[in-house]
Design an enzyme around this catalytic site. Structure first.
Site, PDB file in Angstrom:
ATOM      1  N   ASN A 102      -6.181  -3.633  62.818  1.00 20.46           N
ATOM      2  CA  ASN A 102      -5.383  -2.472  63.454  1.00 20.46           C
ATOM      3  C   ASN A 102      -5.205  -1.533  62.103  1.00 20.46           C
ATOM      4  OD1 ASN A 102      -5.786  -3.325  66.130  1.00 20.46           O
ATOM      5  ND2 ASN A 102      -4.049  -5.354  65.554  1.00 20.46           N
ATOM      6  N   ASP A 312       1.518 -13.175  65.657  1.00 15.98           N
ATOM      7  CA  ASP A 312       1.078 -12.312  66.321  1.00 15.98           C
ATOM      8  C   ASP A 312       2.084 -11.336  65.537  1.00 15.98           C
ATOM      9  OD1 ASP A 312      -0.255 -10.242  67.464  1.00 15.98           O
ATOM     10  OD2 ASP A 312       0.544  -9.941  68.995  1.00 15.98           O
TER      11      ASP A 312
END
Length: 428
Positions: A102, A312
């Site tokens: 990302n 995460d």
């Protein structure tokens, strides 16, 4: 460098010394000797050529590995960099991390894979870049998987950008067999989740927030399992969050399919009721579900249905978090607090061997990375920790550039004390 670790309980199901309290001698990065008692050299300790490490309730395991972390570099260095993310990993006891693609630009070509490796040269923390599955993370055209795999890409994923087009995912699965690449997908049917802000249920109705039904995940789990079976490929489901998803995965595994999965730590103990005060620090994706889902996911970890616990780790700057709930970004930073939360919320349900399997052994096994077994003659890649120590999580424990976490002030249980990897030793 010579390091002598004294009286450490070895937690490694792949080691002949599993569950034994032993001394471990590391010389020049390799495990030279494991024995009940190894004498240190006072002269070597005095001149600094040998380090002796001991601690109360000392445990040792293969170095912990996080399958999903966002280090934001390149493109959003104000949130996190490879350096600051590595420092967060060290603080949390992790010797390996897979970073999600990302970034800006995206990690969708061989050059970007090489770029990440070049930044991370000579680091105590191994950083493995996951490559995008589709070009520019747009979901339409698969990347040059073979070239990227040759450059060191161990997995392909568009992370939270679920692959909508079944034809694209099918071709990617078929192609992955030729280059032995792992395909990962976060199951979220966008037409059903439809920009929801939290789990659909009683709490979302009470708060007046648009909900994300469990169905959005479960429909895509069905699709991904069907494609995995059709292509006879290996496949990984990311961030499972519902009871039915775990049940579907178990059925697929029982059929002998080569499919694995992970769950984010927060989806194991937090619920959508955490959002009652519109606290954006609890806004995550997948959304926090219900206590029923939490219990089912823990059960799935315990019986081996779910293979990995991930953090995460998702840094966000303040202007994207301290705003109205609807517009706030998703994500919690997780590397520094992960093990303390695991000890507090999961150790009553899973034993320490199962925990280490989920955060150290299985991630490497699934990515086909060299294991970190604690055995004589092996290169040392270890985490030293105390699973019983209780401590308070404060801002002083944060090494990330971002501070988006709801756990400040919380009493945690279990803490990393030190790591050794790539010939380097660091206390946490």
């Amino acid at each position: 460098m010579k390091i002598l670790i004294k009286s450490a309980k070895i937690i490694d199901i792949n080691s002949i010394h599993h569950n034994k309290i032993m001394d471990i001698l590391i010389i020049n990065g390799n495990i030279e000797k494991i024995a009940k008692s190894i004498k240190s050299s006072p002269k070597s300790i005095a001149n600094g050529s040998e380090i002796e490490f001991s601690a109360k309730d000392l445990h040792i395991s293969p170095g912990w590995f996080d399958l999903h972390a966002n280090f934001s570099e390149p493109g959003n260095e104000q949130r996190e960099t490879i350096e600051s993310g590595s420092n967060a990993a060290i603080k949390g006891g992790f010797t390996g991390v897979m970073v999600m693609p990302n970034t800006t630009p995206k990690i969708d070509n061989k050059g970007m894979i090489e770029y990440i490796y070049n930044i991370n040269k000579n680091n105590i923390v191994d950083i493995y870049p996951a490559g995008n599955l589709t070009k520019n993370q747009e979901g339409n055209e698969i990347v040059e998987m073979y070239d990227m795999k040759q450059a060191g890409c161990f997995a392909f994923t568009d992370d939270k950008h679920s692959i909508k087009r079944s034809d694209v995912l099918k071709v990617a699965m078929l192609y992955s067999k030729d280059c032995n690449a792992l395909i990962m997908n976060y199951p979220n049917e966008n037409c059903i989740s439809n920009n929801g802000k939290m789990n659909e249920g009683e709490t979302s109705t009470k708060l007046g927030l648009k909900g994300i039904p469990s169905l959005a995940e479960e429909m895509m789990v069905d699709r991904d399992i069907s494609l995995c079976e059709y292509t006879n490929s290996r496949f990984h489901l990311s961030y499972l969050s519902t009871k039915k998803s775990a049940e579907k995965l178990k059925k697929a595994k029982n059929k002998g399919m080569n499919i694995t999965a992970d769950v984010c730590l927060y989806n194991l103990f937090l619920t959508d009721e955490s959002l009652n005060d519109f606290d954006t620090r609890y806004k995550v994706m997948p959304p926090l579900r219900t206590n029923k889902d939490n219990k089912a996911l823990i059960k799935a970890l315990k019986d081996g249905t779910i293979d990995i616990i991930s953090t995460d780790h998702s840094p966000q700057d303040q202007e994207n978090k301290k705003i109205e709930f609807e517009n706030a970004e998703n994500g919690i930073i997780g590397l520094e607090s992960a093990f303390g939360l695991i000890g507090k919320y999961l150790l009553p349900h899973l034993d320490i061997s199962q925990i280490i399997e989920k955060i150290a052994i299985n991630p490497r096994k699934i990515l086909d990375i060299d294991d970190a077994t604690i055995s004589e003659g092996k290169q040392a890649n270890i985490t030293l920790f105390n699973p019983k120590i209780e401590w308070e999580f404060t801002t002083n424990d944060i090494k990330s550039k971002s501070k988006n976490t709801p756990f400040f002030g919380e009493k945690l249980k279990g803490k990393a004390l030190a790591i050794f990897n790539n010939g380097k030793f660091r206390e946490c």
